[in-house]
Design a protein around this motif. Structure first.
Motif, PDB file in Angstrom:
ATOM      1  N   GLU A 567     -15.925 -30.877  36.433  1.00  0.00           N
ATOM      2  CA  GLU A 567     -16.817 -30.070  35.598  1.00  0.00           C
ATOM      3  C   GLU A 567     -16.050 -29.455  34.423  1.00  0.00           C
ATOM      4  OE1 GLU A 567     -19.094 -27.148  37.586  1.00  0.00           O
ATOM      5  OE2 GLU A 567     -20.094 -28.565  38.941  1.00  0.00           O
ATOM      6  N   MET A 568     -16.667 -29.562  33.211  1.00  0.00           N
ATOM      7  CA  MET A 568     -16.059 -28.989  32.012  1.00  0.00           C
ATOM      8  C   MET A 568     -16.810 -27.768  31.511  1.00  0.00           C
ATOM      9  SD  MET A 568     -14.864 -32.326  29.835  1.00  0.00           S
ATOM     10  CE  MET A 568     -13.800 -31.297  28.808  1.00  0.00           C
ATOM     11  N   GLY A 569     -17.996 -27.526  32.066  1.00  0.00           N
ATOM     12  CA  GLY A 569     -18.760 -26.357  31.652  1.00  0.00           C
ATOM     13  C   GLY A 569     -20.176 -26.711  31.241  1.00  0.00           C
ATOM     14  N   VAL A 570     -20.871 -25.703  30.735  1.00  0.00           N
ATOM     15  CA  VAL A 570     -22.272 -25.840  30.329  1.00  0.00           C
ATOM     16  C   VAL A 570     -22.378 -25.712  28.820  1.00  0.00           C
ATOM     17  CG1 VAL A 570     -24.572 -24.812  30.494  1.00  0.00           C
ATOM     18  CG2 VAL A 570     -23.125 -24.964  32.530  1.00  0.00           C
ATOM     19  N   ILE A 571     -23.173 -26.572  28.215  1.00  0.00           N
ATOM     20  CA  ILE A 571     -23.409 -26.501  26.773  1.00  0.00           C
ATOM     21  C   ILE A 571     -24.900 -26.331  26.512  1.00  0.00           C
ATOM     22  CG2 ILE A 571     -21.373 -27.849  26.161  1.00  0.00           C
ATOM     23  CD1 ILE A 571     -23.241 -30.263  25.779  1.00  0.00           C
ATOM     24  N   ARG A 572     -25.239 -25.747  25.359  1.00  0.00           N
ATOM     25  CA  ARG A 572     -26.636 -25.487  25.011  1.00  0.00           C
ATOM     26  C   ARG A 572     -26.888 -25.813  23.534  1.00  0.00           C
ATOM     27  NH1 ARG A 572     -25.289 -20.974  28.282  1.00  0.00           N
ATOM     28  NH2 ARG A 572     -26.444 -20.958  30.271  1.00  0.00           N
ATOM     29  N   PRO A 573     -27.023 -27.082  23.170  1.00  0.00           N
ATOM     30  CA  PRO A 573     -27.445 -27.399  21.796  1.00  0.00           C
ATOM     31  C   PRO A 573     -28.840 -26.857  21.561  1.00  0.00           C
ATOM     32  CG  PRO A 573     -27.586 -29.343  23.201  1.00  0.00           C
ATOM     33  CD  PRO A 573     -26.900 -28.287  24.010  1.00  0.00           C
ATOM     34  N   SER A 574     -29.105 -26.407  20.319  1.00  0.00           N
ATOM     35  CA  SER A 574     -30.363 -25.690  20.101  1.00  0.00           C
ATOM     36  C   SER A 574     -30.930 -25.909  18.710  1.00  0.00           C
ATOM     37  CB  SER A 574     -30.132 -24.188  20.319  1.00  0.00           C
ATOM     38  OG  SER A 574     -29.231 -23.680  19.349  1.00  0.00           O
ATOM     39  N   LYS A 575     -32.184 -25.482  18.570  1.00  0.00           N
ATOM     40  CA  LYS A 575     -32.845 -25.343  17.280  1.00  0.00           C
ATOM     41  C   LYS A 575     -33.171 -23.862  17.094  1.00  0.00           C
ATOM     42  CE  LYS A 575     -33.577 -29.752  16.020  1.00  0.00           C
ATOM     43  NZ  LYS A 575     -33.067 -30.349  14.763  1.00  0.00           N
ATOM     44  N   GLU A 576     -32.889 -23.348  15.884  1.00  0.00           N
ATOM     45  CA  GLU A 576     -33.130 -21.940  15.604  1.00  0.00           C
ATOM     46  C   GLU A 576     -34.179 -21.804  14.513  1.00  0.00           C
ATOM     47  OE1 GLU A 576     -29.405 -20.097  14.734  1.00  0.00           O
ATOM     48  OE2 GLU A 576     -28.652 -20.310  16.794  1.00  0.00           O
ATOM     49  N   TYR A 577     -35.246 -21.085  14.832  1.00  0.00           N
ATOM     50  CA  TYR A 577     -36.348 -20.880  13.890  1.00  0.00           C
ATOM     51  C   TYR A 577     -36.280 -19.445  13.368  1.00  0.00           C
ATOM     52  CZ  TYR A 577     -38.201 -25.203  15.853  1.00  0.00           C
ATOM     53  OH  TYR A 577     -38.354 -26.511  16.255  1.00  0.00           O
ATOM     54  N   TYR A 578     -35.849 -19.298  12.133  1.00  0.00           N
ATOM     55  CA  TYR A 578     -35.716 -17.967  11.545  1.00  0.00           C
ATOM     56  C   TYR A 578     -37.083 -17.436  11.120  1.00  0.00           C
ATOM     57  CZ  TYR A 578     -30.635 -18.206  11.463  1.00  0.00           C
ATOM     58  OH  TYR A 578     -29.315 -18.268  11.826  1.00  0.00           O
ATOM     59  N   THR A 579     -37.239 -16.125  11.232  1.00  0.00           N
ATOM     60  CA  THR A 579     -38.509 -15.489  10.880  1.00  0.00           C
ATOM     61  C   THR A 579     -38.901 -15.784   9.442  1.00  0.00           C
ATOM     62  OG1 THR A 579     -37.986 -13.687  12.413  1.00  0.00           O
ATOM     63  CG2 THR A 579     -39.753 -13.310  10.825  1.00  0.00           C
ATOM     64  N   ASN A 580     -37.913 -15.754   8.540  1.00  0.00           N
ATOM     65  CA  ASN A 580     -38.194 -15.978   7.123  1.00  0.00           C
ATOM     66  C   ASN A 580     -37.858 -17.394   6.665  1.00  0.00           C
ATOM     67  OD1 ASN A 580     -39.049 -13.324   6.626  1.00  0.00           O
ATOM     68  ND2 ASN A 580     -36.929 -12.628   6.515  1.00  0.00           N
ATOM     69  N   GLY A 581     -37.580 -18.289   7.609  1.00  0.00           N
ATOM     70  CA  GLY A 581     -37.184 -19.647   7.238  1.00  0.00           C
ATOM     71  C   GLY A 581     -38.335 -20.624   7.297  1.00  0.00           C
ATOM     72  N   ASN A 582     -38.250 -21.639   6.461  1.00  0.00           N
ATOM     73  CA  ASN A 582     -39.280 -22.673   6.443  1.00  0.00           C
ATOM     74  C   ASN A 582     -38.915 -23.872   7.308  1.00  0.00           C
ATOM     75  OD1 ASN A 582     -40.870 -21.250   4.545  1.00  0.00           O
ATOM     76  ND2 ASN A 582     -39.583 -22.008   2.868  1.00  0.00           N
ATOM     77  N   GLN A 583     -37.659 -23.985   7.698  1.00  0.00           N
ATOM     78  CA  GLN A 583     -37.215 -25.111   8.504  1.00  0.00           C
ATOM     79  C   GLN A 583     -36.207 -24.625   9.531  1.00  0.00           C
ATOM     80  OE1 GLN A 583     -35.221 -27.944   5.985  1.00  0.00           O
ATOM     81  NE2 GLN A 583     -33.934 -26.419   5.003  1.00  0.00           N
ATOM     82  N   PRO A 584     -36.149 -25.292  10.695  1.00  0.00           N
ATOM     83  CA  PRO A 584     -35.214 -24.853  11.723  1.00  0.00           C
ATOM     84  C   PRO A 584     -33.784 -25.219  11.374  1.00  0.00           C
ATOM     85  CG  PRO A 584     -36.322 -26.862  12.422  1.00  0.00           C
ATOM     86  CD  PRO A 584     -36.966 -26.450  11.126  1.00  0.00           C
ATOM     87  N   ALA A 585     -32.866 -24.449  11.896  1.00  0.00           N
ATOM     88  CA  ALA A 585     -31.446 -24.767  11.773  1.00  0.00           C
ATOM     89  C   ALA A 585     -30.987 -25.400  13.075  1.00  0.00           C
ATOM     90  CB  ALA A 585     -30.639 -23.516  11.482  1.00  0.00           C
ATOM     91  N   THR A 586     -30.159 -26.412  12.977  1.00  0.00           N
ATOM     92  CA  THR A 586     -29.647 -27.106  14.156  1.00  0.00           C
ATOM     93  C   THR A 586     -28.285 -26.548  14.523  1.00  0.00           C
ATOM     94  OG1 THR A 586     -30.813 -29.133  13.554  1.00  0.00           O
ATOM     95  CG2 THR A 586     -28.995 -29.343  15.102  1.00  0.00           C
ATOM     96  N   GLU A 587     -28.150 -26.120  15.770  1.00  0.00           N
ATOM     97  CA  GLU A 587     -26.859 -25.649  16.268  1.00  0.00           C
ATOM     98  C   GLU A 587     -26.349 -26.662  17.290  1.00  0.00           C
ATOM     99  OE1 GLU A 587     -24.994 -23.087  15.316  1.00  0.00           O
ATOM    100  OE2 GLU A 587     -26.473 -22.571  13.786  1.00  0.00           O
ATOM    101  N   VAL A 588     -25.301 -27.375  16.919  1.00  0.00           N
ATOM    102  CA  VAL A 588     -24.773 -28.405  17.804  1.00  0.00           C
ATOM    103  C   VAL A 588     -23.835 -27.781  18.823  1.00  0.00           C
ATOM    104  CG1 VAL A 588     -24.931 -30.101  15.941  1.00  0.00           C
ATOM    105  CG2 VAL A 588     -22.764 -28.919  16.343  1.00  0.00           C
ATOM    106  N   SER A 589     -23.601 -28.508  19.904  1.00  0.00           N
ATOM    107  CA  SER A 589     -22.604 -28.101  20.898  1.00  0.00           C
ATOM    108  C   SER A 589     -21.456 -29.089  20.849  1.00  0.00           C
ATOM    109  CB  SER A 589     -23.215 -28.088  22.301  1.00  0.00           C
ATOM    110  OG  SER A 589     -24.104 -27.011  22.445  1.00  0.00           O
ATOM    111  N   VAL A 590     -20.254 -28.565  20.759  1.00  0.00           N
ATOM    112  CA  VAL A 590     -19.065 -29.404  20.648  1.00  0.00           C
ATOM    113  C   VAL A 590     -18.078 -29.019  21.741  1.00  0.00           C
ATOM    114  CG1 VAL A 590     -17.170 -30.166  19.182  1.00  0.00           C
ATOM    115  CG2 VAL A 590     -19.373 -29.586  18.153  1.00  0.00           C
ATOM    116  N   VAL A 591     -17.690 -30.015  22.542  1.00  0.00           N
ATOM    117  CA  VAL A 591     -16.612 -29.834  23.514  1.00  0.00           C
ATOM    118  C   VAL A 591     -15.398 -30.528  22.923  1.00  0.00           C
ATOM    119  CG1 VAL A 591     -15.812 -30.260  25.860  1.00  0.00           C
ATOM    120  CG2 VAL A 591     -18.247 -29.807  25.425  1.00  0.00           C
TER     121      VAL A 591
END
Length: 665
Positions: A567-591
């Protein structure tokens, strides 16, 4: 504060005009009084641009949405760090940052004290003030940082979510510090032509300015690549985007200028090269600024298009015609003091280095503007993609790497076959063995084989250079191993700092080769509990999750990562939707490890079933690239660090060089 900033820019326009006139009068009359007045006007200019910049930053921090720029690029819920970085998040603010840095540079140069530069300074200040004048005209007539908002709003749009990243906050500033810094050697070069003093004096005076500018530009490119790697979510670090290319172009020609300047300083040769290179480099920095604002080519890095692009293009035209006219009128004065005595010499090595860098810059420039040229000629815009740039530039870069290994071990004037065999024999044999080994283990990408073996060849030449120098010093002084190694940097920071910079390029090349030639790329949809094997990694999907804050809504997919059953751990790649944003930001997970990066992107999901659609990549050796970037900074800082002026008491310099270089001399 908005009114103060607005009037500061108006008064700055008046002051810069006065500074130009007073400098010209001082040159014509030789009046010390006019020259002092002119120099003080430059200080006032820097103060006014500082006041204007401080005003805009203050408005962004307090969230005064009565001003259009603040409403467009800031919001009350943004962190203080990003409110400040919104200063350069839009067109008008970034231009004001350009002007602010330029005016401070101008003041530092105008008030600098260098025993060989006094006669150049009035003309240098004039050329720098002309550039200041252009940006002030833009900010007072086209782009208004302090324009009032036509609508009354209680909240701003906020900064683009993609820009809310620490790397992106640093990237534009360092890039601008590099871009603008090249204005100084350009101004000195033009001043040297005006005064008909085209010896190496102007190069010696601007040596550190050039290296500092090149260093900041390098940092800007490195941070920009890291930002693209972790923030954009497309799974890469360089896409040959037009604006990415625009930052690479002056880096290539600036690198050539750094090297050829040494030839003129030492041998009085390549004068025409140096004037041409410094002019081209500065024009390319303006071209890069133009490209981000013209709307001529699409780029994720570009600002919104508008009429400002035409003004930049006109300014580039004026600079180009003016510098060409001045250079051509002094062409006969730029004749070299000597001739190349042998094709196998350090001088010839520098010339080859310049040719390769310029050819690379030309191919990148041609590929970047080709869509525009094709539209003018055929009426349809033909885009040029990464395959063209890679196919053309990778062989050039490999040749550059080889030249980087061979050039430093060549002797001045002429190298003998015996000296070449002594200095290059072992590295060449090792590089050949590595190439054969790579082919033997099944690597059939010959470009990758050449790239890695060439990089390791350079590494071996650098190691041998350090080894020979340390042994010579130990023999001559009786010092220990570690002290002898450290004293190399004390005695010749420029040379050995340069070797560290060369070594950093080796790491960067190996990292880029591994990540580009041997990457793995898979896309798949997973239901909760399912596993996915990628190389030696196993990803177990545990389901979707969601968190909400006042700033944004985050949807993530959770994975347990195993490698070889561990086991190397847990990762959580995500999409972030800002209140004032028109498009989501992608947050990648890197090991990340020294060997490779596991790179996971959440591309989408199915709400009803919780199924996640992910992209998984493996980038071998990519961490070597980032390590090489920081090593590049270290090498440049070593080369920049001032040497203490003192008499060398231990051994004569020529004797030391003879011992270090052995039969090469």
């Amino acid at each position: 504060m908005g009114e103060i900033g607005h009037w500061a820019l108006i008064f700055a326009l008046i002051i810069v005009s006065y500074g130009l006139i007073s400098h010209l009068i001082a040159i014509r009359t030789g009046s010390g009084k006019w020259l002092r007045s002119a120099k003080h006007s430059v200080l006032i200019l820097a103060g006014l641009t500082t006041l204007a910049s401080g005003s805009l930053i203050y408005l962004l921090i307090i969230g005064n949405f009565d001003y259009e720029y603040v409403a467009h690029y800031s919001s009350t819920d943004m962190a203080l760090f990003y409110k400040i970085s919104a200063f350069w998040g839009g067109n008008a603010g970034s231009l004001l940052l350009w002007l602010w840095i330029l005016s401070i540079y101008t003041a530092l140069v105008t008030w600098s004290k260098h025993r060989e530069s006094d006669q150049y300074l009035p003309w240098v200040s004039i050329f720098l003030l002309v550039i200041n004048l252009f940006f002030l005209l833009i900010l007072n007539t086209i782009e208004f940082p302090f324009a009032l908002n036509p609508e009354e709003v209680s909240e701003g749009n906020g900064l683009n979510p993609l820009l809310q990243n620490p790397g992106m906050a640093v990237h534009p500033v360092t890039l601008y510090l590099g871009y603008i810094g090249f204005a100084i050697p350009f101004a000195y070069g033009m001043a040297a032509l005006m005064l008909k003093k085209v010896d190496a004096t102007w190069l010696k005076v601007t040596r550190r300015w050039t290296l500092v500018s090149w260093l900041f530009l390098s940092i800007g490119i490195i941070y920009g690549s890291q930002w693209a790697y972790v923030e954009l979510g497309w799974g890469g670090f360089w896409a040959w985007d037009p604006v990415e290319n625009a930052s690479l172009l002056p880096w290539l020609t600036g690198t050539a200028f750094l090297h050829s300047a040494m030839i003129q300083e030492r041998k009085g040769m390549m004068k025409r090269w140096n004037i041409s290179l410094v002019t081209t480099t500065f024009l390319l920095t303006i071209f890069g600024t133009f490209l981000t604002r013209s709307g001529l080519l699409w780029s994720i890095h570009a600002f919104a298009n508008g009429p400002i692009g035409a003004y930049f293009l006109g300014f580039i035209g004026v600079l180009l015609v003016g510098s060409l006219a001045l250079t051509s009128s002094r062409w006969s004065l730029l004749k070299a003091d000597g001739q190349f005595e042998s094709p196998v010499s350090r001088e010839s090595g520098f010339l080859l280095n310049n040719l390769l860098l310029v050819v690379s810059a030309f191919t990148v420039f041609l590929g970047t503007v080709y869509p525009v040229l094709s539209e003018v000629v055929t009426g349809s815009k033909v885009m040029v993609g990464a395959p063209y740039f890679n196919r053309v530039n990778v062989p050039i870069f490999i040749a550059l790497i080889l030249a980087m290994g061979i050039g430093p071990v060549l002797a001045w004037k002429r190298s003998s076959l015996k000296a070449l065999k002594y200095n290059l024999g072992v590295p060449l044999v090792i590089a050949f063995i590595i190439a054969v080994g790579l082919i033997a283990i099944g690597i059939n990408n010959w470009m990758a084989v050449l790239s890695i073996s060439s990089a390791l060849f350079v590494m071996m030449t650098i190691i041998l250079e350090f080894s020979n120098a340390v042994q010579a010093r130990m023999k001559a002084t009786g010092e220990g191993l570690i002290r002898s190694f450290l004293m190399l940097f004390v005695k010749n920071r420029r040379r050995y700092g340069g070797y560290i910079a060369h070594l950093s390029i080796v790491f960067i090349v190996i990292g880029l080769t591994g990540a580009s030639a041997f990457s793995v790329d898979l896309q798949r949809g997973l239901n909760t509990g399912e596993k996915m094997d990628v190389g030696k990694y196993t990803l177990e999907y545990r389901g979707l999750g969601e968190t909400t804050t006042d700033l944004k809504r985050i949807v993530y997919a959770e994975f347990l990562v195993e490698k070889g059953g561990k086991e190397m751990g847990v990762i959580r790649p995500s999409k972030e939707y800002y209140t004032n944003g028109n498009q989501p930001a992608t947050e990648v997970s890197v090991v990340s490890t020294l060997k490779e990066d596991l790179y996971v992107v959440l591309n989408g999901w199915v709400e009803e079933s919780g199924k996640a659609i992910i992209q998984v990549k493996i980038f071998p050796l990519i961490s070597w690239t980032w390590f090489g970037g920081y090593l590049l900074i270290l090498g440049s800082l070593i080369a920049l660090w001032p040497e203490r002026s003192r008499r060398v008491r231990e051994i004569p310099r020529l004797k030391m060089e003879s011992i270090q270089n052995g039969s090469k001399t």
